[in-house]
Write a protein that holds these residues in place. Structure first.
Motif, PDB file in Angstrom:
ATOM      1  N   THR A 274      93.786  58.011  88.866  1.00  0.00           N
ATOM      2  CA  THR A 274      94.547  56.982  88.141  1.00  0.00           C
ATOM      3  C   THR A 274      93.630  56.120  87.278  1.00  0.00           C
ATOM      4  O   THR A 274      93.924  55.891  86.093  1.00  0.00           O
ATOM      5  N   VAL A 275      92.527  55.659  87.857  1.00  0.00           N
ATOM      6  CA  VAL A 275      91.661  54.765  87.047  1.00  0.00           C
ATOM      7  C   VAL A 275      90.916  55.546  85.960  1.00  0.00           C
ATOM      8  O   VAL A 275      90.681  55.004  84.867  1.00  0.00           O
ATOM      9  N   LEU A 276      90.573  56.818  86.244  1.00  0.00           N
ATOM     10  CA  LEU A 276      89.966  57.632  85.174  1.00  0.00           C
ATOM     11  C   LEU A 276      90.968  57.822  84.034  1.00  0.00           C
ATOM     12  O   LEU A 276      90.620  57.694  82.846  1.00  0.00           O
ATOM     13  N   ASP A 277      92.199  58.138  84.379  1.00  0.00           N
ATOM     14  CA  ASP A 277      93.256  58.338  83.385  1.00  0.00           C
ATOM     15  C   ASP A 277      93.467  57.051  82.583  1.00  0.00           C
ATOM     16  O   ASP A 277      93.422  57.042  81.337  1.00  0.00           O
ATOM     17  N   CYS A 278      93.677  55.947  83.290  1.00  0.00           N
ATOM     18  CA  CYS A 278      93.988  54.691  82.606  1.00  0.00           C
ATOM     19  C   CYS A 278      92.799  54.184  81.782  1.00  0.00           C
ATOM     20  O   CYS A 278      92.998  53.635  80.693  1.00  0.00           O
ATOM     21  N   HIS A 279      91.605  54.365  82.302  1.00  0.00           N
ATOM     22  CA  HIS A 279      90.435  53.909  81.518  1.00  0.00           C
ATOM     23  C   HIS A 279      90.279  54.763  80.254  1.00  0.00           C
ATOM     24  O   HIS A 279      89.992  54.228  79.173  1.00  0.00           O
ATOM     25  N   SER A 280      90.490  56.064  80.388  1.00  0.00           N
ATOM     26  CA  SER A 280      90.452  56.911  79.184  1.00  0.00           C
ATOM     27  C   SER A 280      91.525  56.449  78.203  1.00  0.00           C
ATOM     28  O   SER A 280      91.318  56.488  76.984  1.00  0.00           O
ATOM     29  N   GLY A 281      92.653  56.001  78.736  1.00  0.00           N
ATOM     30  CA  GLY A 281      93.746  55.528  77.878  1.00  0.00           C
ATOM     31  C   GLY A 281      93.357  54.322  77.043  1.00  0.00           C
ATOM     32  O   GLY A 281      93.788  54.188  75.892  1.00  0.00           O
ATOM     33  N   ALA A 282      92.540  53.448  77.613  1.00  0.00           N
ATOM     34  CA  ALA A 282      92.075  52.289  76.842  1.00  0.00           C
ATOM     35  C   ALA A 282      91.205  52.752  75.680  1.00  0.00           C
ATOM     36  O   ALA A 282      91.340  52.271  74.545  1.00  0.00           O
ATOM     37  N   ALA A 283      90.302  53.714  75.974  1.00  0.00           N
ATOM     38  CA  ALA A 283      89.414  54.226  74.915  1.00  0.00           C
ATOM     39  C   ALA A 283      90.221  54.948  73.838  1.00  0.00           C
ATOM     40  O   ALA A 283      89.958  54.802  72.635  1.00  0.00           O
ATOM     41  N   VAL A 284      91.206  55.723  74.269  1.00  0.00           N
ATOM     42  CA  VAL A 284      92.045  56.484  73.327  1.00  0.00           C
ATOM     43  C   VAL A 284      92.876  55.534  72.463  1.00  0.00           C
ATOM     44  O   VAL A 284      92.968  55.701  71.233  1.00  0.00           O
ATOM     45  N   THR A 285      93.468  54.532  73.075  1.00  0.00           N
ATOM     46  CA  THR A 285      94.306  53.595  72.323  1.00  0.00           C
ATOM     47  C   THR A 285      93.457  52.812  71.320  1.00  0.00           C
ATOM     48  O   THR A 285      93.870  52.594  70.169  1.00  0.00           O
ATOM     49  N   HIS A 286      92.262  52.439  71.739  1.00  0.00           N
ATOM     50  CA  HIS A 286      91.335  51.727  70.846  1.00  0.00           C
ATOM     51  C   HIS A 286      91.017  52.608  69.631  1.00  0.00           C
ATOM     52  O   HIS A 286      91.035  52.151  68.481  1.00  0.00           O
ATOM     53  N   LYS A 287      90.741  53.878  69.888  1.00  0.00           N
ATOM     54  CA  LYS A 287      90.447  54.833  68.811  1.00  0.00           C
ATOM     55  C   LYS A 287      91.663  54.986  67.890  1.00  0.00           C
ATOM     56  O   LYS A 287      91.540  55.007  66.655  1.00  0.00           O
ATOM     57  N   ALA A 288      92.837  55.114  68.506  1.00  0.00           N
ATOM     58  CA  ALA A 288      94.057  55.319  67.725  1.00  0.00           C
ATOM     59  C   ALA A 288      94.305  54.145  66.775  1.00  0.00           C
ATOM     60  O   ALA A 288      94.582  54.341  65.579  1.00  0.00           O
ATOM     61  N   PHE A 289      94.180  52.928  67.283  1.00  0.00           N
ATOM     62  CA  PHE A 289      94.402  51.760  66.426  1.00  0.00           C
ATOM     63  C   PHE A 289      93.355  51.677  65.323  1.00  0.00           C
ATOM     64  O   PHE A 289      93.659  51.276  64.202  1.00  0.00           O
ATOM     65  N   ALA A 290      92.124  52.087  65.646  1.00  0.00           N
ATOM     66  CA  ALA A 290      91.067  52.056  64.631  1.00  0.00           C
ATOM     67  C   ALA A 290      91.401  52.972  63.456  1.00  0.00           C
ATOM     68  O   ALA A 290      91.016  52.712  62.318  1.00  0.00           O
ATOM     69  N   HIS A 291      92.137  54.072  63.766  1.00  0.00           N
ATOM     70  CA  HIS A 291      92.534  55.009  62.710  1.00  0.00           C
ATOM     71  C   HIS A 291      93.892  54.654  62.090  1.00  0.00           C
ATOM     72  O   HIS A 291      94.341  55.355  61.183  1.00  0.00           O
ATOM     73  N   GLY A 292      94.560  53.658  62.629  1.00  0.00           N
ATOM     74  CA  GLY A 292      95.892  53.328  62.134  1.00  0.00           C
ATOM     75  C   GLY A 292      96.997  54.199  62.704  1.00  0.00           C
ATOM     76  O   GLY A 292      98.115  54.212  62.182  1.00  0.00           O
ATOM     77  N   TRP A 293      96.699  54.894  63.828  1.00  0.00           N
ATOM     78  CA  TRP A 293      97.714  55.737  64.488  1.00  0.00           C
ATOM     79  C   TRP A 293      98.413  54.888  65.547  1.00  0.00           C
ATOM     80  O   TRP A 293      98.174  55.029  66.756  1.00  0.00           O
ATOM     81  N   GLU A 294      99.248  53.995  65.093  1.00  0.00           N
ATOM     82  CA  GLU A 294      99.850  53.014  65.980  1.00  0.00           C
ATOM     83  C   GLU A 294     101.091  53.580  66.655  1.00  0.00           C
ATOM     84  O   GLU A 294     101.565  54.654  66.285  1.00  0.00           O
ATOM     85  N   PRO A 295     101.622  52.902  67.706  1.00  0.00           N
ATOM     86  CA  PRO A 295     102.794  53.426  68.420  1.00  0.00           C
ATOM     87  C   PRO A 295     103.963  53.684  67.474  1.00  0.00           C
ATOM     88  O   PRO A 295     104.185  52.937  66.519  1.00  0.00           O
ATOM     89  N   LEU A 296     104.703  54.744  67.801  1.00  0.00           N
ATOM     90  CA  LEU A 296     105.851  55.143  66.983  1.00  0.00           C
ATOM     91  C   LEU A 296     107.153  54.719  67.659  1.00  0.00           C
ATOM     92  O   LEU A 296     107.240  54.699  68.896  1.00  0.00           O
ATOM     93  N   GLY A 297     108.140  54.412  66.851  1.00  0.00           N
ATOM     94  CA  GLY A 297     109.494  54.201  67.353  1.00  0.00           C
ATOM     95  C   GLY A 297     109.638  53.148  68.432  1.00  0.00           C
ATOM     96  O   GLY A 297     110.448  53.297  69.348  1.00  0.00           O
ATOM     97  N   GLY A 298     108.848  52.093  68.358  1.00  0.00           N
ATOM     98  CA  GLY A 298     108.992  51.012  69.329  1.00  0.00           C
ATOM     99  C   GLY A 298     108.317  51.267  70.665  1.00  0.00           C
ATOM    100  O   GLY A 298     108.487  50.481  71.607  1.00  0.00           O
ATOM    101  N   ALA A 299     107.560  52.356  70.790  1.00  0.00           N
ATOM    102  CA  ALA A 299     106.839  52.635  72.041  1.00  0.00           C
ATOM    103  C   ALA A 299     105.726  51.603  72.241  1.00  0.00           C
ATOM    104  O   ALA A 299     105.297  50.936  71.294  1.00  0.00           O
ATOM    105  N   LEU A 300     105.264  51.494  73.488  1.00  0.00           N
ATOM    106  CA  LEU A 300     104.165  50.567  73.773  1.00  0.00           C
ATOM    107  C   LEU A 300     102.800  51.216  73.576  1.00  0.00           C
ATOM    108  O   LEU A 300     101.803  50.527  73.396  1.00  0.00           O
ATOM    109  N   LEU A 301     102.760  52.574  73.661  1.00  0.00           N
ATOM    110  CA  LEU A 301     101.496  53.299  73.523  1.00  0.00           C
ATOM    111  C   LEU A 301     101.596  54.330  72.411  1.00  0.00           C
ATOM    112  O   LEU A 301     102.631  54.987  72.260  1.00  0.00           O
ATOM    113  N   PRO A 302     100.496  54.550  71.648  1.00  0.00           N
ATOM    114  CA  PRO A 302     100.527  55.559  70.594  1.00  0.00           C
ATOM    115  C   PRO A 302     100.347  56.987  71.104  1.00  0.00           C
ATOM    116  O   PRO A 302     100.849  57.935  70.489  1.00  0.00           O
TER     117      PRO A 302
END
Ligand SMILES: CCCCCCCC(=O)SCCNC(=O)CCNC(=O)[C@H](O)C(C)(C)COP(=O)(O)OP(=O)(O)OC[C@H]1O[C@@H](n2cnc3c(N)ncnc32)[C@H](O)[C@@H]1OP(=O)(O)O
Length: 149
Positions: A61-89
């Motif tokens: 769980t913590v490996l998954d969630c920690h990777s998620g923070a890194a992935v979300t940070h990367k996604a926002f840096a590229h402008g790949w923001e959440p779609l359709g009102g979702a909380l995560l991209p």
């Protein structure tokens, strides 16, 4: 410095990393500025694996969630923001965990994540859990673009 979870998804109720889940683990991850994202996780006594070490499901769980923070940070840096009102991209499509050594239950452990591949359809993160200078568990996590239906 604000935690990536508080910056990008303060309203998320995820058990592992959602700031909005009062009964969750509430993992906090930080950009080190050198391509790594780091976190410290302090296990609860309830996270026992039956042998006095940290339970493998909690480790995953913590490996998954920690990777998620890194992935979300990367996604926002590229402008790949959440779609359709979702909380995560992006969401986890697969995680390959290897338990290398017992992880302590009574000491804090360190999490370190890097991004190994990224495009708008998928992001791959390498993530590890360390204690006392040794890797206790490591994983490759594949995250895919989330489109609410
Ligand atoms: C009955 C219900 C049980 C419920 C269980 C629930 C499932 C879980 O959550 S278990 C938690 C997740 N799994 C783990 O923590 C296992 C971690 N991995 C390991 O301990 C090892 O890799 C293991 C035992 C699987 C295989 O070890 P093996 O291939 O024989 O290699 P070996 O070199 O002997 O050990 C690898 C490392 O683990 C350490 N290790 C192995 N066994 C132990 C042990 N009993 N105590 C402490 N350290 C140990 C070794 O000291 C070594 O560390 P180092 O390289 O620093 O010296």
């Amino acid at each position: 410095m604000d935690a990536l979870q508080d910056r990008y998804f303060a309203d998320l109720p995820c058990f592992g990393c959602g700031p909005a889940n009062e009964k969750g683990l509430r993992l906090k991850s930080y950009d080190e500025g050198d391509g790594t994202v780091v976190a410290t996780f302090t296990p609860w006594p309830e996270h026992d694996n039956g042998a006095g070490f940290l339970n493998g499901g909690i480790i995953a769980t913590v490996l998954d969630c920690h990777s998620g923070a890194a992935v979300t940070h990367k996604a926002f840096a590229h402008g790949w923001e959440p779609l359709g009102g979702a909380l995560l991209p992006f969401v986890t499509a697969g995680i390959d965990v290897r338990y290398k050594r017992p992880a302590p239950l009574r000491d804090s452990v360190s999490l370190v994540a890097t991004i190994s591949a990224a495009d708008e359809s998928a992001i791959t993160a390498e993530v590890r859990l360390e204690h006392d200078g040794k890797v206790r568990a490591e994983a490759t996590a594949l995250w895919k673009r989330w489109r609410p239906r």
